[in-house]
Design a protein around this motif. Structure first.
Motif, short mmCIF file in Angstrom:
data_model
loop_
_atom_site.label_atom_id
_atom_site.label_comp_id
_atom_site.label_asym_id
_atom_site.label_seq_id
_atom_site.Cartn_x
_atom_site.Cartn_y
_atom_site.Cartn_z
N LEU A 220 0.83 -1.21 0.00
CA LEU A 220 0.00 0.00 0.00
C LEU A 220 0.86 1.25 0.00
O LEU A 220 0.59 2.22 -0.72
CB LEU A 220 -0.91 0.01 1.23
N LEU A 221 1.90 1.24 0.83
CA LEU A 221 2.76 2.40 0.96
C LEU A 221 3.46 2.71 -0.37
O LEU A 221 3.53 3.88 -0.79
CB LEU A 221 3.81 2.14 2.06
N ARG A 222 3.94 1.67 -1.05
CA ARG A 222 4.62 1.89 -2.33
C ARG A 222 3.64 2.28 -3.43
O ARG A 222 3.91 3.18 -4.24
CB ARG A 222 5.38 0.63 -2.74
N ALA A 223 2.49 1.60 -3.48
CA ALA A 223 1.53 1.86 -4.56
C ALA A 223 1.00 3.28 -4.50
O ALA A 223 0.83 3.94 -5.54
CB ALA A 223 0.39 0.85 -4.48
N ALA A 224 0.73 3.77 -3.29
CA ALA A 224 0.11 5.09 -3.15
C ALA A 224 1.13 6.21 -3.10
O ALA A 224 0.75 7.39 -3.03
CB ALA A 224 -0.74 5.11 -1.88
N ALA A 225 2.42 5.88 -3.14
CA ALA A 225 3.45 6.92 -3.08
C ALA A 225 3.33 7.87 -4.27
O ALA A 225 2.92 7.47 -5.37
CB ALA A 225 4.83 6.27 -3.05
N GLY A 226 3.71 9.12 -4.03
CA GLY A 226 3.60 10.13 -5.08
C GLY A 226 2.58 11.18 -4.70
O GLY A 226 2.15 11.29 -3.55
N ALA A 227 2.17 11.96 -5.66
CA ALA A 227 1.22 13.03 -5.40
C ALA A 227 -0.14 12.45 -5.01
O ALA A 227 -0.69 11.64 -5.76
CB ALA A 227 1.07 13.91 -6.64
N PRO A 228 -0.70 12.84 -3.86
CA PRO A 228 -2.01 12.31 -3.45
C PRO A 228 -3.11 12.56 -4.47
O PRO A 228 -4.04 11.77 -4.58
CB PRO A 228 -2.29 13.05 -2.13
N SER A 229 -2.98 13.61 -5.25
CA SER A 229 -4.00 13.90 -6.26
C SER A 229 -4.01 12.84 -7.35
O SER A 229 -4.99 12.70 -8.08
CB SER A 229 -3.77 15.28 -6.88
N ASN A 230 -2.91 12.09 -7.46
CA ASN A 230 -2.82 11.04 -8.48
C ASN A 230 -3.12 9.66 -7.92
O ASN A 230 -2.99 8.67 -8.65
CB ASN A 230 -1.42 11.03 -9.11
N MET A 231 -3.49 9.57 -6.66
CA MET A 231 -3.74 8.27 -6.05
C MET A 231 -4.96 7.62 -6.70
O MET A 231 -5.97 8.26 -6.97
CB MET A 231 -4.00 8.41 -4.54
N GLN A 232 -4.82 6.33 -7.00
CA GLN A 232 -5.87 5.59 -7.70
C GLN A 232 -6.64 4.69 -6.75
O GLN A 232 -6.21 4.45 -5.62
CB GLN A 232 -5.25 4.76 -8.83
N ILE A 233 -7.75 4.16 -7.24
CA ILE A 233 -8.54 3.24 -6.44
C ILE A 233 -8.00 1.83 -6.51
O ILE A 233 -8.28 1.00 -5.66
CB ILE A 233 -10.01 3.25 -6.88
N MET A 234 -7.19 1.54 -7.56
CA MET A 234 -6.63 0.21 -7.75
C MET A 234 -5.31 0.32 -8.50
O MET A 234 -5.03 1.31 -9.16
CB MET A 234 -7.60 -0.68 -8.54
N TYR A 235 -4.51 -0.75 -8.33
CA TYR A 235 -3.22 -0.82 -8.99
C TYR A 235 -2.97 -2.26 -9.43
O TYR A 235 -3.67 -3.19 -9.01
CB TYR A 235 -2.09 -0.38 -8.03
N GLY A 236 -1.94 -2.45 -10.27
CA GLY A 236 -1.53 -3.79 -10.64
C GLY A 236 -0.76 -4.45 -9.50
O GLY A 236 -0.43 -3.81 -8.50
N ILE A 237 -0.41 -5.70 -9.67
CA ILE A 237 0.22 -6.44 -8.57
C ILE A 237 1.60 -5.90 -8.23
O ILE A 237 2.07 -6.09 -7.09
CB ILE A 237 0.32 -7.95 -8.89
N TRP A 238 2.28 -5.24 -9.17
CA TRP A 238 3.55 -4.60 -8.86
C TRP A 238 3.35 -3.16 -8.40
O TRP A 238 4.31 -2.50 -8.04
CB TRP A 238 4.47 -4.60 -10.08
N GLY A 239 2.12 -2.67 -8.50
CA GLY A 239 1.85 -1.27 -8.21
C GLY A 239 1.70 -0.43 -9.46
O GLY A 239 1.60 0.80 -9.40
#
Length: 531
Positions: A220-239
């Motif tokens: 979760l920490l790696r997938a959501a890293a970056g600008a919060p405005s770009n945070m997605q509802i889902m990601y791939g298995i690598w993020g």
């Protein structure tokens, strides 16, 4: 994760043993054919197609003659078996006989075509090692309540849906299994949803699997890293973030349900609830004393909450990823309240620096906004979205996230309204059937996780008998292997949607803990978050 199937014929009986051994970088599917009695004639047919069924590979014998090699573009498989195979109509077939006490192995191994052919494995040893792996993993389970077999099966399923190298957990291993049989609600669920974050952590931590919970937290920490405005509802298995959706028009679909979709366009939607799930998941991790990188985690949380302070009052697409105009969904707003509430409590409990006065003011503002605009006095219930007269099963979670106590008359009124409008044949629908839709197909099946959320709400309200009855009703529709899909169509008595569904199994685990702890008269059920 070892499947044994027995076939009985007039000439004898054979067992088919299927499994995928955990090993290295290669992926293997092992099939062992064992003779039980008599002598049985069998045929093996292997149809290899890459590119979602569109690409026929070039098939030849491996250089050392030990296997059948199939290559197409970046993909490669090798079939190893002592049985003689031959080509027939662009497929591979083999005819053989097996007698009592004999075993014939078939091992299909995948690897990238630019790398050397993966080394062979010993099928008998692989079976032994696979069984040992799962038995040792299962032995770590700390749950000792009722329906332990189904809880254990659900935990095993959750582990099997986990990509080991990254810790990401896919919602399901399938795509386009229809939510409505013959319909067009066919989505790709082979991705990791932030929506499931806190539920997943609770299911793993409460059952003794802190290592997996830590891996999920770090994903979760790696997938959501970056600008919060770009945070997605889902990601791939690598993020990975670009999950572009397209249709495989050459595929017929499950029982004719089309289109078959690859990718998921919902990844680009604004869903405010995911901010709350992320912050809540990090808070639950701290409360459970998981080993965290607090500097990185808290820095991300601060950035997320700074962004959320600017956008919480915007309309969004909601937890169910509605593909129409955005609305002010009640559950989305409640989860923005959760985000600030957990941020405040983490700062207070663990001494993190934070603008607490600002966050407390926003928490109070959001709470007041939801109570004023998301509660319908005529229905005596919270509703799906501001100004609507329709309900939505996600509002069942208001007491479990701590937004209002279970004894609050508005919560009790909401439960009564859900029972009146969203129940069908004893199960809970996620959408209100009174909604006018332009879809020609009948309404989708009951969403199994939502039925379990109602059971959780019953437990928190002290109605254990109703909770147990609903829990029993859900587990009764599991298949013979204890697996559950996304939905259940009570009209035809069949599970529908992608399968097996992580969210359903996660909900089953949490509700089982909830009921077990409530019956033991503990201070609070495990399902209730640290609020």
């Amino acid at each position: 994760m070892i499947l044994e199937t027995r076939f009985e014929t007039a000439d004898g009986a054979v067992d088919l043993i299927d499994f995928m051994p955990p090993r290295g970088n290669a992926s293997d599917v092992v099939r062992l054919v064992r003779g039980v009695s008599g002598r049985v004639k069998l045929r093996m047919q292997l149809v290899i197609r890459f590119g979602f069924g569109a690409d026929i590979p070039w098939v030849k014998k491996n250089a050392d003659g030990t296997g059948l090699l199939a290559i197409c573009g970046p993909d490669m498989t090798v079939l190893r078996t002592p049985v003689e195979t031959r080509g027939e109509d662009l497929t591979t077939v083999a005819d053989f006989e097996i007698g009592e006490g004999e075993t014939v192995p078939f091992v299909l191994t995948y690897g990238p075509s630019h790398l050397p052919v993966p080394d062979p494995i010993d099928p008998a040893l692989a079976l032994q090692e696979t069984e040992t792996f799962w038995k040792e993993w299962s032995a770590r389970c700390t749950y000792e309540g009722e329906q332990r077999d189904l809880v254990m099966r659900s935990l095993i399923t959750l582990k099997a849906l986990t990509y080991g190298p990254s810790g990401g957990i896919v919602a399901a291993p399938t795509t386009s299994l229809p939510e409505k049989l013959g319909g067009a609600r066919n989505w790709d669920y082979r991705f990791c949803w932030l929506r499931d974050a806190t539920f997943t952590l609770l299911a793993l931590m409460n059952s003794g699997y802190t290592e997996e919970a830590s891996a999920w937290h770090n994903w979760l920490l790696r997938a959501a890293a970056g600008a919060p405005s770009n945070m997605q509802i889902m990601y791939g298995i690598w993020g990975q973030r670009r999950l572009l959706e397209w249709e495989a028009g050459w595929l017929d679909g499950y029982e004719g349900a089309q289109p078959v979709r690859i990718g998921n366009a919902a990844h680009a939607q604004l869903q405010l609830d995911v901010y709350g799930e992320l912050i809540d998941a990090f808070h639950q991790s701290r409360m459970a004393k998981l080993k965290l990188d607090d500097d990185a985690t808290w820095s991300l949380e601060r950035a997320v909450l700074d962004h959320l302070a600017e956008v919480w009052d915007q309309p969004d697409h909601g937890i169910w990823e509605r593909r129409g105009e955005p609305r002010h969904y009640v559950f989305s707003k409640v989860m923005t309240w959760v985000a600030f509430d957990r941020g405040i409590k983490s700062a207070e409990e663990f001494g993190f620096k934070a603008p607490l006065d600002k966050w407390r003011m926003l928490r109070a503002t959001i709470h007041r906004d939801v109570c004023e605009n998301g509660f319908d006095r005529d229905l005596n219930s919270f509703v799906e979205s501001y100004g609507s007269k329709l309900l939505d099963a996600s509002i069942l979670m208001l007491p479990s996230v701590g937004f209002l106590p279970p004894s609050d008359p508005r919560v009790r009124g909401t439960l009564a309204a859900i029972e009146k409008y969203l129940m069908r044949d004893g199960f809970v629908l996620r959408h209100d059937p009174r909604e006018i839709s332009d879809e020609k197909q009948p309404i989708e099946g009951a969403f199994l996780a939502c039925s379990l959320w109602l059971a959780d709400a019953y437990v928190l309200a002290g109605e254990l008998a109703k909770a147990q009855a609903l829990f029993d009703r859900v587990v009764a529709v599991a298949n013979d292997l204890g697996l559950l899909a996304e939905e259940f169509d009570s009209g035809v008595g069949r599970q529908t949607g992608n399968f097996p569904q992580a969210l359903t199994h996660i909900a089953l685990i949490n509700t089982a803990h909830n009921l077990c702890d409530a019956k033991r008269a503990s201070e609070k059920p495990a399902m209730q978050r640290s609020t």
